[in-house]
Motif scaffolding. Structure first.
Motif, short mmCIF file in Angstrom:
data_model
loop_
_atom_site.label_atom_id
_atom_site.label_comp_id
_atom_site.label_asym_id
_atom_site.label_seq_id
_atom_site.Cartn_x
_atom_site.Cartn_y
_atom_site.Cartn_z
N ARG A 123 -31.68 2.99 3.35
CA ARG A 123 -32.27 4.30 3.17
C ARG A 123 -33.75 4.25 3.54
N ALA A 124 -34.24 5.32 4.12
CA ALA A 124 -35.65 5.38 4.52
C ALA A 124 -36.58 5.29 3.32
N ASP A 125 -36.13 5.80 2.16
CA ASP A 125 -36.98 5.79 0.97
C ASP A 125 -36.85 4.50 0.16
N GLY A 126 -36.02 3.56 0.62
CA GLY A 126 -35.87 2.28 -0.06
C GLY A 126 -34.95 2.30 -1.26
N ALA A 127 -34.43 3.45 -1.64
CA ALA A 127 -33.53 3.54 -2.79
C ALA A 127 -32.15 2.99 -2.43
N PRO A 210 -27.57 12.82 6.41
CA PRO A 210 -28.37 13.20 7.58
C PRO A 210 -29.13 12.01 8.15
N ALA A 211 -29.44 12.08 9.44
CA ALA A 211 -30.09 10.96 10.12
C ALA A 211 -31.42 10.59 9.48
N GLU A 212 -32.15 11.58 8.97
CA GLU A 212 -33.47 11.29 8.40
C GLU A 212 -33.39 10.51 7.10
N MET A 213 -32.21 10.38 6.50
CA MET A 213 -32.07 9.59 5.28
C MET A 213 -32.07 8.09 5.58
N PHE A 214 -31.82 7.72 6.83
CA PHE A 214 -31.70 6.32 7.20
C PHE A 214 -33.04 5.73 7.64
N ASP A 215 -33.26 4.46 7.32
CA ASP A 215 -34.37 3.70 7.88
C ASP A 215 -34.14 3.62 9.39
N PRO A 216 -35.10 4.08 10.21
CA PRO A 216 -34.86 4.13 11.66
C PRO A 216 -35.04 2.80 12.38
N SER A 217 -35.43 1.74 11.66
CA SER A 217 -35.78 0.48 12.32
C SER A 217 -34.69 -0.09 13.21
#
Length: 241
Positions: A123-127, A210-217
């Motif tokens: 997750r992009a937010d690290g949760a 949604p795509a923005e929930m994922f870490d994009p790395s």
């Protein structure tokens, strides 16, 4: 589909899912693969969230052993489109035995370079992820041991801007009919409904994150590699490395 994931640390699960993990609970060590020992979150008789250790791979009713004799049979993923009909899963689904699978990350393959590159999806937010699953309990007919077991639900993700890039494409099928699969994230506001709500209410919660929930790395690293390959070989040479 997903065949490897990492369980979040104990304290992170306690904080994020607002529960207490029993000290005697056997914590998974390392990544969890099919029929490995993982962790699920369900509700107990008092309606409280409870972390339970279990086998990641549903055990069929009346099975004589915890995993199928054939190595080609995997039950760690269950398609939401057929979960109500498949013999291994239908009793758990009908009984409303739904769970959350806490994951720090899960792994999927990307084949855009012509070879597999594993993406660790965080997750992009690290949760932690709270992935939708179903659970059951099986009694070993030889030892009498009660074994909790669970499967991760999946749904179609064709057309998703990020997840449709994963898994090896079938050259015989058009891009919009690959039936690529995704794990299903359940948002925090919907946990209680997923765990305890009616089946029709739970079904409304099933959607691809949604795509923005994922870490994009992982996607960014693959895009950089693709750009280098195109620059080296030219478009007419293909991307195989």
């Amino acid at each position: 589909m997903c065949n490897l994931y990492h369980v979040s640390p104990k304290q992170e699960i306690e904080r994020h899912f607002r529960l207490i993990v029993e000290p005697k609970l056997a914590w998974p060590e390392g990544p969890v693969g099919p029929f490995g020992q993982g962790l699920l979150i369900r509700t107990n008789a008092q309606g409280e969230r409870q972390a339970v250790a279990g086998q990641w791979g549903m055990i069929a009713p009346h099975a004589l052993q915890a995993r199928p004799s054939s190595r080609g049979v995997l039950t760690n993923n269950a398609r939401i489109e057929s979960v109500a009909e498949r013999p291994t899963y239908r009793a758990a689904w009908s009984a409303g035995r739904r769970c959350l699978i806490p994951a720090q990350s899960y792994q999927e393959p990307n084949w855009e370079t012509g070879r597999n590159i594993w993406w660790q999806l965080r997750r992009a937010d690290g949760a932690p992820w709270a992935l939708a699953g179903i659970w059951s309990e099986w009694v070993n007919p030889l030892s009498g041991e009660l074994v909790a077991n669970y499967s991760m639900l999946t749904m179609n993700c064709d057309g998703h801007p990020l997840l449709s890039r994963l898994h090896k494409p079938d050259p015989r099928l058009p891009a919009d009919a690959q039936d690529k699969r995704s794990a299903i994230q359940i948002n925090a506001a919907d946990w209680d409904c997923w765990l305890q709500g009616r089946r029709d209410e739970a079904m409304q919660l099933l959607r691809v994150a949604p795509a923005e929930m994922f870490d994009p790395s992982p996607a960014q690293q693959t895009d950089e590699l693709l750009a280098r390959l195109r620059g080296r070989d030219g478009p007419e040479q293909g991307l195989l490395i």
